[in-house]
Write a protein that holds these residues in place. Structure first.
Motif, PDB file in Angstrom:
ATOM      1  N   VAL A  12       0.833  -1.206   0.000  1.00 51.52           N
ATOM      2  CA  VAL A  12       0.000   0.000   0.000  1.00 51.52           C
ATOM      3  C   VAL A  12       0.865   1.252   0.000  1.00 51.52           C
ATOM      4  CG1 VAL A  12      -1.875  -1.234   1.170  1.00 51.52           C
ATOM      5  CG2 VAL A  12      -0.237   0.077   2.529  1.00 51.52           C
ATOM      6  N   LEU A  13       0.338   2.325  -0.603  1.00 53.10           N
ATOM      7  CA  LEU A  13       1.049   3.609  -0.640  1.00 53.10           C
ATOM      8  C   LEU A  13       0.746   4.472   0.574  1.00 53.10           C
ATOM      9  CD1 LEU A  13       0.813   4.815  -4.352  1.00 53.10           C
ATOM     10  CD2 LEU A  13       2.794   3.901  -3.138  1.00 53.10           C
ATOM     11  N   ASP A  14      -0.522   4.546   0.953  1.00 56.51           N
ATOM     12  CA  ASP A  14      -0.951   5.416   2.047  1.00 56.51           C
ATOM     13  C   ASP A  14      -1.518   4.543   3.160  1.00 56.51           C
ATOM     14  OD1 ASP A  14      -2.241   7.149   3.799  1.00 56.51           O
ATOM     15  OD2 ASP A  14      -3.087   8.396   2.203  1.00 56.51           O
ATOM     16  N   GLU A  53      -1.875  -8.459   5.938  1.00 56.40           N
ATOM     17  CA  GLU A  53      -0.608  -7.752   6.136  1.00 56.40           C
ATOM     18  C   GLU A  53      -0.542  -6.636   5.100  1.00 56.40           C
ATOM     19  OE1 GLU A  53       3.643  -8.888   4.514  1.00 56.40           O
ATOM     20  OE2 GLU A  53       3.165 -10.095   6.276  1.00 56.40           O
ATOM     21  N   LEU A  54      -0.413  -5.403   5.555  1.00 52.05           N
ATOM     22  CA  LEU A  54      -0.231  -4.267   4.665  1.00 52.05           C
ATOM     23  C   LEU A  54       1.236  -3.889   4.706  1.00 52.05           C
ATOM     24  CD1 LEU A  54      -3.313  -2.093   5.730  1.00 52.05           C
ATOM     25  CD2 LEU A  54      -3.185  -3.826   3.919  1.00 52.05           C
ATOM     26  N   THR A  55       1.905  -3.962   3.569  1.00 58.00           N
ATOM     27  CA  THR A  55       3.326  -3.637   3.494  1.00 58.00           C
ATOM     28  C   THR A  55       3.491  -2.229   2.932  1.00 58.00           C
ATOM     29  OG1 THR A  55       4.005  -5.933   3.241  1.00 58.00           O
ATOM     30  CG2 THR A  55       5.534  -4.259   2.432  1.00 58.00           C
ATOM     31  N   VAL A  56       4.266  -1.417   3.643  1.00 58.63           N
ATOM     32  CA  VAL A  56       4.539  -0.046   3.246  1.00 58.63           C
ATOM     33  C   VAL A  56       6.039   0.045   2.944  1.00 58.63           C
ATOM     34  CG1 VAL A  56       4.409   2.375   3.923  1.00 58.63           C
ATOM     35  CG2 VAL A  56       2.725   0.726   4.823  1.00 58.63           C
ATOM     36  N   ASN A  57       6.377   0.278   1.679  1.00 59.50           N
ATOM     37  CA  ASN A  57       7.776   0.423   1.281  1.00 59.50           C
ATOM     38  C   ASN A  57       8.162   1.894   1.370  1.00 59.50           C
ATOM     39  OD1 ASN A  57       8.542  -2.331   0.478  1.00 59.50           O
ATOM     40  ND2 ASN A  57       6.881  -2.068  -0.992  1.00 59.50           N
ATOM     41  N   ASP A  58       9.178   2.197   2.176  1.00 59.94           N
ATOM     42  CA  ASP A  58       9.620   3.573   2.381  1.00 59.94           C
ATOM     43  C   ASP A  58       9.979   4.235   1.052  1.00 59.94           C
ATOM     44  OD1 ASP A  58       9.369   3.034   5.082  1.00 59.94           O
ATOM     45  OD2 ASP A  58      11.527   2.751   5.404  1.00 59.94           O
ATOM     46  N   GLY A  59       9.497   5.461   0.873  1.00 59.12           N
ATOM     47  CA  GLY A  59       9.863   6.247  -0.304  1.00 59.12           C
ATOM     48  C   GLY A  59       9.067   5.925  -1.554  1.00 59.12           C
ATOM     49  N   THR A  61       6.307   6.165  -4.182  1.00 59.55           N
ATOM     50  CA  THR A  61       5.293   7.168  -4.521  1.00 59.55           C
ATOM     51  C   THR A  61       4.440   6.741  -5.715  1.00 59.55           C
ATOM     52  OG1 THR A  61       6.887   8.375  -5.884  1.00 59.55           O
ATOM     53  CG2 THR A  61       6.638   9.091  -3.583  1.00 59.55           C
ATOM     54  N   ASP A  62       4.928   5.808  -6.516  1.00 58.90           N
ATOM     55  CA  ASP A  62       4.172   5.356  -7.691  1.00 58.90           C
ATOM     56  C   ASP A  62       3.196   4.259  -7.289  1.00 58.90           C
ATOM     57  OD1 ASP A  62       5.551   7.039  -9.425  1.00 58.90           O
ATOM     58  OD2 ASP A  62       7.138   5.550  -9.768  1.00 58.90           O
ATOM     59  N   PRO A  63       1.974   4.308  -7.826  1.00 60.15           N
ATOM     60  CA  PRO A  63       1.021   3.236  -7.531  1.00 60.15           C
ATOM     61  C   PRO A  63       1.574   1.878  -7.955  1.00 60.15           C
ATOM     62  CG  PRO A  63      -0.053   5.050  -8.676  1.00 60.15           C
ATOM     63  CD  PRO A  63       1.429   5.320  -8.714  1.00 60.15           C
ATOM     64  N   ASP A 117      -5.745   1.421  -2.793  1.00 59.43           N
ATOM     65  CA  ASP A 117      -4.709   1.099  -3.775  1.00 59.43           C
ATOM     66  C   ASP A 117      -5.254   0.377  -4.999  1.00 59.43           C
ATOM     67  OD1 ASP A 117      -1.863   1.774  -2.627  1.00 59.43           O
ATOM     68  OD2 ASP A 117      -3.110   1.096  -0.959  1.00 59.43           O
ATOM     69  N   GLY A 118      -6.575   0.187  -5.063  1.00 58.10           N
ATOM     70  CA  GLY A 118      -7.188  -0.448  -6.225  1.00 58.10           C
ATOM     71  C   GLY A 118      -7.424  -1.941  -6.089  1.00 58.10           C
ATOM     72  N   TYR A 119      -7.069  -2.540  -4.955  1.00 54.54           N
ATOM     73  CA  TYR A 119      -7.341  -3.965  -4.758  1.00 54.54           C
ATOM     74  C   TYR A 119      -8.846  -4.157  -4.611  1.00 54.54           C
ATOM     75  CZ  TYR A 119      -2.353  -4.377  -3.672  1.00 54.54           C
ATOM     76  OH  TYR A 119      -0.987  -4.336  -3.717  1.00 54.54           O
TER      77      TYR A 119
END
Length: 136
Positions: A12-14, A53-59, A61-63, A117-119
Motif C-alpha cells: 500500500v502507498l498510504d 498484512e499491509l506492506t509499506v515500502n519507504d519512499g 510514490t508510484d502506484p 490502492d485499487g485492490y
C-alpha cells in the motif's frame, strides 16, 4: 502439508487511508513489524487471527501495478446494506449496487469495492458454503 492459511499481503502507498478502509470493514490493527526500508501492518477480524498484512515500502510514490492476475479478496459481512452505507458515508463507492451473482436469488447478495490502492474486495451478505457444481 500446510496446516493453516496465515495471511494475505497487500502493498500500500498510504497506510492511513488503507487502515481507515479496512477498519470500516471491521478489521482491527494488531501489530507492526519494522524493516530497514519497509514496515508491515497486521490486521485481523474480531476473535480471529491476523489475516491481512499491509506492506509499506519507504519512499514509494508510484502506484503498484496490480497486473491482471489478482482479482479480489472476499469478506463476509453480517449486514451488507449497513456496510455499504458506512463505506459510502466515508466516500467509498461500490463498482455497482449489491446484487445476487448470476441473478440467482438462492445465493447471497454481493458487492465489490476497490480499496485505496485499487485492490478489489468482494463483500458477501452472509456466510454461505461454496457451491459445488459438477465439472464442465
Amino acid at each position: 502439508m500446510p496446516t493453516a492459511f496465515v495471511h494475505t499481503c497487500l502493498r500500500v502507498l498510504d497506510p492511513d487511508a488503507s487502515l481507515r478502509f479496512y477498519e470500516l470493514l471491521g478489521f482491527e490493527r494488531r501489530g507492526r513489524l519494522n524493516f530497514d526500508t519497509a514496515h508491515n501492518l497486521y490486521l485481523g477480524l474480531p476473535g480471529g487471527p491476523d489475516v491481512l498484512e499491509l506492506t509499506v515500502n519507504d519512499g514509494r510514490t508510484d502506484p503498484y501495478d496490480l497486473g491482471d492476475g489478482y482479482n479480489h479478496m472476499a469478506i463476509v459481512v453480517d449486514d451488507l446494506d449497513h456496510t455499504v452505507a458506512r463505506l459510502e458515508e466515508a466516500g467509498h463507492l461500490p463498482e455497482r449496487a449489491p446484487y445476487h451473482p448470476g441473478g440467482n436469488e438462492q445465493l447471497p447478495r454481493i458487492c465489490f469495492y476497490a480499496d485505496p490502492d485499487g485492490y478489489r474486495i468482494e463483500l458477501i451478505d452472509r456466510r454461505f458454503d461454496t457451491p459445488q457444481d459438477p465439472d464442465r
